[in-house]
Write a protein that holds these residues in place. Sequence first.
Motif, PDB file in Angstrom:
ATOM      1  N   THR A 139       0.849  -1.189   0.000  1.00 14.45           N
ATOM      2  CA  THR A 139       0.000   0.000   0.000  1.00 14.45           C
ATOM      3  C   THR A 139       0.883   1.237   0.000  1.00 14.45           C
ATOM      4  O   THR A 139       1.801   1.356   0.809  1.00 14.45           O
ATOM      5  CB  THR A 139      -0.925   0.018   1.228  1.00 14.45           C
ATOM      6  OG1 THR A 139      -1.814  -1.098   1.160  1.00 14.45           O
ATOM      7  CG2 THR A 139      -1.740   1.300   1.266  1.00 14.45           C
ATOM      8  N   THR A 152       0.737   5.427   0.104  1.00 17.18           N
ATOM      9  CA  THR A 152      -0.066   6.628   0.349  1.00 17.18           C
ATOM     10  C   THR A 152       0.795   7.854   0.099  1.00 17.18           C
ATOM     11  O   THR A 152       1.884   7.982   0.662  1.00 17.18           O
ATOM     12  CB  THR A 152      -0.602   6.641   1.789  1.00 17.18           C
ATOM     13  OG1 THR A 152      -1.432   5.491   1.995  1.00 17.18           O
ATOM     14  CG2 THR A 152      -1.433   7.893   2.039  1.00 17.18           C
ATOM     15  N   SER A 170      -8.394   6.234  -7.856  1.00 21.45           N
ATOM     16  CA  SER A 170      -8.827   6.368  -6.472  1.00 21.45           C
ATOM     17  C   SER A 170      -9.249   7.803  -6.174  1.00 21.45           C
ATOM     18  O   SER A 170      -8.672   8.750  -6.725  1.00 21.45           O
ATOM     19  CB  SER A 170      -7.690   5.961  -5.527  1.00 21.45           C
ATOM     20  OG  SER A 170      -8.018   6.221  -4.181  1.00 21.45           O
ATOM     21  N   THR A 205      -8.700   9.138  -3.374  1.00 19.71           N
ATOM     22  CA  THR A 205      -7.639   9.607  -2.491  1.00 19.71           C
ATOM     23  C   THR A 205      -6.291   9.210  -3.057  1.00 19.71           C
ATOM     24  O   THR A 205      -6.192   8.302  -3.893  1.00 19.71           O
ATOM     25  CB  THR A 205      -7.794   9.016  -1.079  1.00 19.71           C
ATOM     26  OG1 THR A 205      -7.670   7.584  -1.156  1.00 19.71           O
ATOM     27  CG2 THR A 205      -9.142   9.377  -0.475  1.00 19.71           C
ATOM     28  N   SER A 216      -4.006   7.253  -2.517  1.00 21.71           N
ATOM     29  CA  SER A 216      -3.552   6.004  -1.908  1.00 21.71           C
ATOM     30  C   SER A 216      -3.852   4.846  -2.843  1.00 21.71           C
ATOM     31  O   SER A 216      -4.937   4.786  -3.443  1.00 21.71           O
ATOM     32  CB  SER A 216      -4.249   5.793  -0.558  1.00 21.71           C
ATOM     33  OG  SER A 216      -3.776   4.624   0.078  1.00 21.71           O
ATOM     34  N   THR A 254      -3.373   0.455  -3.406  1.00 25.24           N
ATOM     35  CA  THR A 254      -3.163  -0.797  -2.682  1.00 25.24           C
ATOM     36  C   THR A 254      -2.916  -1.948  -3.650  1.00 25.24           C
ATOM     37  O   THR A 254      -3.126  -1.824  -4.855  1.00 25.24           O
ATOM     38  CB  THR A 254      -4.388  -1.129  -1.811  1.00 25.24           C
ATOM     39  OG1 THR A 254      -5.536  -1.309  -2.675  1.00 25.24           O
ATOM     40  CG2 THR A 254      -4.675  -0.015  -0.827  1.00 25.24           C
TER      41      THR A 254
END
Length: 287
Positions: free
Chosen positions: A84, A86, A115, A117, A119, A121
Motif C-alpha cells: 500500500t 499513500t 482512487s 484519495t 492512496s 493498494t
Amino acid sequence: MYTKPVCGWVFCLGCCLWLLSGSVQAAPRGQKDTGILTATRLADADADGVSDGSDLCPGTPVGMAVNAYGCPLSQSSCDYTTSTVTLLSAGGSAGSTVTTRYVLANNVGTILQISPTASFTGLTGTATYMAVAITYDGVVTNLSVGSTLSAVSASCLDLSDALVFKACIAPVPTCDYQVGATIVLTSAGGSTGAGVKTSYVLTDATGKLISVSATPSFSTMGLVAGAYSAYGLTYTDDASIVNLVANGTATLSQVTASCLIVSTGLSLTLCGGCKTSCVPILISRLR
C-alpha cells in the motif's frame, strides 16, 4: 479562453510543497492554445524529446530513458517496500462540478488504479509507477483501468505533474508449518533389509543439521521462522556413519558412511509461532 484557478499539483514521498494559487488564463490540457502559448508548449526545456506541454516530468536529467509523457521508464532505487502506497498532494482546483481522481499508471502510462484519495493498494513485485492527479469538470471519457493517460479527455481537464516511484514488495512466503508445530512427512523408496538403516534429517538454509530422526517427523520447538530442508539418508548399519548428529555445526555434506544414499531435499518454510499475539497461561492453586 477558459479562466480557472491554477491547477497545480505536487506529489511527494515524505513532505508536501504547497503552491501559491492565483488566477491565470490557460487552455485545458489537450486543447490548443494560440499565439505565444503555442510556442511555449512546443518547447522542450529538459531536452528529453517530449514537449513541455505534454511533459508530466519536467526537469528529467539529460540522457535518461523516458516514456511518451517525459517520465523515467525505471528507477534505480526502491521508494516503497509495502503493498500500500499513500502519497501527499497539494494544489488543484475546487468547485461543485469539479472532480479530482488520483491515478496509478505503469511506467508507460497505462492506468492500473483510480482512487478518490492519493492512496493505492495491492502492489506486488518490483516495478516503477507513475502517480498523477486528474482534475476535470463535467463528463470525462477513458478514465478507466487499462486505458492510457493520454486517452483521458473532458471539456475541462488538467493533469498534475507525475510522481515516479519504485515499489519493491517481497513475495509473502507460503508457510508449510508454524514454529511450535510438528513437521510430519511421508517417505517412499529407499533400501531395506538386514544391515541397512534409514534416518531423516532436517537442515537449515546453510545446510547444518538441525534435527535427526528415525521417522520422517521433526519437532520445531526452539526453531526460528525461515527456510529448511528435509532429507532421507539410507546407509549401511556397520558403525561407519559419521557426522550424523544435530550439534549445530555438522552439515549434510560432512555426513559419510561406507555406503550412503541421500534423497533429494524437500524444501519447507516455517513461519512465526503465534500469528497475532501469544497470551501466557497463568496457573494458580485452587483453594
